[in-house]
Design an enzyme around this catalytic site. Structure first.
Site, mmCIF file in Angstrom:
data_model
loop_
_atom_site.group_PDB
_atom_site.id
_atom_site.type_symbol
_atom_site.label_atom_id
_atom_site.label_comp_id
_atom_site.label_asym_id
_atom_site.label_seq_id
_atom_site.Cartn_x
_atom_site.Cartn_y
_atom_site.Cartn_z
ATOM 1 N N ARG A 90 0.674 -1.016 -0.002
ATOM 2 C CA ARG A 90 -0.062 0.130 -0.060
ATOM 3 C C ARG A 90 0.730 1.073 0.034
ATOM 4 N NH1 ARG A 90 -1.124 1.749 4.674
ATOM 5 N NH2 ARG A 90 -2.026 -0.138 5.610
ATOM 6 N N TYR A 142 -16.956 17.012 -14.803
ATOM 7 C CA TYR A 142 -17.509 15.564 -14.794
ATOM 8 C C TYR A 142 -18.295 15.211 -13.675
ATOM 9 C CZ TYR A 142 -17.384 10.565 -13.978
ATOM 10 O OH TYR A 142 -17.534 9.336 -13.649
ATOM 11 N N ASP A 214 -7.969 19.293 -13.387
ATOM 12 C CA ASP A 214 -8.119 18.094 -13.981
ATOM 13 C C ASP A 214 -7.692 18.151 -15.514
ATOM 14 O OD1 ASP A 214 -9.141 15.831 -15.228
ATOM 15 O OD2 ASP A 214 -10.905 15.748 -14.092
ATOM 16 N N LYS A 239 -8.364 6.984 -18.703
ATOM 17 C CA LYS A 239 -8.978 7.579 -20.081
ATOM 18 C C LYS A 239 -7.502 7.760 -20.981
ATOM 19 C CE LYS A 239 -12.633 8.003 -18.076
ATOM 20 N NZ LYS A 239 -12.648 8.534 -16.827
HETATM 21 C C1 LIG Z 1 -12.670 14.592 -16.558
HETATM 22 C C2 LIG Z 1 -12.679 13.362 -15.800
HETATM 23 N N1 LIG Z 1 -12.143 13.537 -14.557
HETATM 24 C C3 LIG Z 1 -12.277 12.540 -13.675
HETATM 25 C C4 LIG Z 1 -12.939 11.391 -13.987
HETATM 26 C C5 LIG Z 1 -13.017 10.286 -12.700
HETATM 27 O O1 LIG Z 1 -12.216 9.215 -13.308
HETATM 28 P P1 LIG Z 1 -12.257 7.606 -13.017
HETATM 29 O O2 LIG Z 1 -13.571 7.272 -13.703
HETATM 30 O O3 LIG Z 1 -10.991 7.110 -13.270
HETATM 31 O O4 LIG Z 1 -12.819 7.607 -11.500
HETATM 32 C C6 LIG Z 1 -13.572 11.249 -15.228
HETATM 33 C C7 LIG Z 1 -14.403 9.791 -15.646
HETATM 34 O O5 LIG Z 1 -14.994 9.782 -16.538
HETATM 35 C C8 LIG Z 1 -13.267 12.305 -16.162
HETATM 36 O O6 LIG Z 1 -14.068 12.258 -17.443
#
Ligand SMILES: Cc1ncc(COP(=O)(O)O)c(C=O)c1O
Length: 421
Positions: A90, A142, A214, A239
């Site tokens: 961990r 998101y 992000d 992604k």
């Molecule tokens: C722009 C963005 N940030 C964060 C996330 C969250 O990521 P995760 O699905 O890996 O938890 C997503 C998921 O679709 C996203 O599109």
């Protein structure tokens, strides 16, 4: 014993350098590879070179060129307090270390921290705060990030204001004496709104706020938020960084030692870490990130132009279109416009028919893989956002989102054409 290159020290900074130094001084000889010794932070090497090499040295035990999947929960210790820098998985894992250093290098940052998902990474970011603190977040983010803030962290005393960050006056207006953090997504999911990061960083700095960006949609290949003044970059590695839709993960990068210290503590204390197999899959993905992004950019531009030329589509949102209201900012802030497009059919039943008629595009959540996906944000990725807020964001029920993959663009256009017919 191979010596650490000076630039690796620079990237890893005190916290990670220490972690690495323990590893490097282990009794197992590291296989010398001058390239991997210098690439972690070395911005003199191009993005593609760092993508392949940064954070990765041949395996000290076998010389394996690819970082092995260290599938273990614990590590043998030679005596009390004597070990090779790894005590429990961990806390640290060599495959995870490699991924963290690799993505930190790509973002031009000094410290990377991997998590079990993008939302687990956001969870760690929000744990930097305490009850009573206020966050200004982007209005068009998101849905899952919005849900974590509004439905989980408000229960622990954090408060949030969601501001339309296309106009930074909205951000300034939202700041209160309790504000500690600004959280921006650019381009936003799904409406492709942009935020001027350099100007936002000035606001954050003037108010002593931590700026978190992000960078999932753009990736470090197209946009470098730390270089524009952000304090922390967040990724859903699920992604584009992975790029093959075969794992879920998250990552944070910062160059600030004080934040790195706290994020490292939270990563271990809360324990939302990814397994080594998922780290390895993400690490394999970053090697081809630049190649994939070139193709995503080119195909998405073609498809966006094709959609825009049709008379039966109400609006196309893609930062690479001159008609995008923030196209000039996109050209200034981004090296390419990415693989995400959203478009509004202005007709809900038709939108629903289109997602069921496509053959090459797969109707699915997520984005950023080699295969093209189509989604209906109002009922899928953003279903957790209250309808009134969705409307205010411009996220209508007839909006569709495309993640343009790397297939032949002619085939993708033909598929959309038959689905829209
Ligand atoms: C722009 C963005 N940030 C964060 C996330 C969250 O990521 P995760 O699905 O890996 O938890 C997503 C998921 O679709 C996203 O599109």
């Amino acid at each position: 014993m191979a010596k650490l290159g000076p630039s690796r020290r620079l990237l890893n900074g005190p916290l990670q350098f220490e972690r690495y130094a323990v590893y490097a001084s282990a009794s197992i000889e590291r296989v010398a590879n001058p390239m991997t010794q210098v690439l972690d932070s070395d911005l003199e090497h191009g993005f593609g070179t760092r993508a392949v090499h940064a954070g990765q040295a041949p395996d000290p035990l076998s010389g394996a060129v690819m970082t092995p999947i260290y599938q273990t929960s614990t590590y043998a210790q030679e005596g009390l307090g004597r070990h090779k820098g790894f005590e429990y998985a961990r806390t640290r894992n060599p495959t995870r270390d490699a991924l963290e250093r690799n993505v930190a290098s790509l973002e031009g940052g000094r410290h990377g921290f991997a998590f079990g998902s993008g939302l687990a990474a956001l969870d760690a970011v929000l744990k930097l705060l305490k009850s009573g603190d206020h966050v200004v977040g982007g209005a068009n983010m998101y849905g899952g990030s919005h849900r974590l803030m509004e439905r989980v962290y408000t229960q622990f005393g954090l408060t949030f204001t969601f501001a339309d960050m296309r106009d930074l006056a909205n951000v300034t207006r939202a700041i209160t004496p309790a504000t500690r953090m600004i959280y921006a997504e650019t381009p936003t999911n799904p409406n492709m709104h942009l935020t001027d990061l350099a100007a936002l960083a000035d606001i954050a700095q003037a108010h002593g706020l931590v700026l978190v960006v992000d960078n999932t949609f753009a990736t470090p290949c197209l946009q470098l938020p730390l270089s524009l003044g952000a304090d922390i970059v967040l990724h859903s590695t699920t992604k584009y960084l992975n790029g093959h839709s075969d794992m879920v993960g998250g990552l944070l990068v910062t160059s600030r030692d004080d934040l790195a210290e706290r994020l490292g503590f939270l990563q271990n204390a809360s324990g939302a870490v990814p397994g080594p197999m998922d780290c390895w899959l993400a690490l394999r993905g970053t090697k081809t990130l630049e190649l994939r992004m070139e193709r995503h950019n080119r195909s998405a531009q073609r498809i966006a132009e094709w959609l825009e030329a049709r008379s039966d589509i109400t609006a196309v949102y893609y930062p690479g279109l001159p008609s995008h209201p923030q196209h000039e900012l996109a050209k200034r802030q981004m090296k390419g416009f990415g693989g995400m497009i959203s478009f509004d059919l202005g007709d809900v039943p038709r939108a629903k028919r289109v997602v069921e008629k496509v053959k090459l595009f797969t109707l699915a959540e997520s984005l950023g893989g080699v295969e093209s996906l189509i989604g209906h944000p109002a009922s899928m990725t953003h279903a957790s956002v209250p309808p009134a807020l969705r409307q205010a964001m411009g996220l209508t029920d007839s909006l569709l989102r495309l993640s343009v993959g790397i297939e032949d663009v002619g085939d993708l256009i033909a598929d959309l054409d038959q689905a829209l017919a």
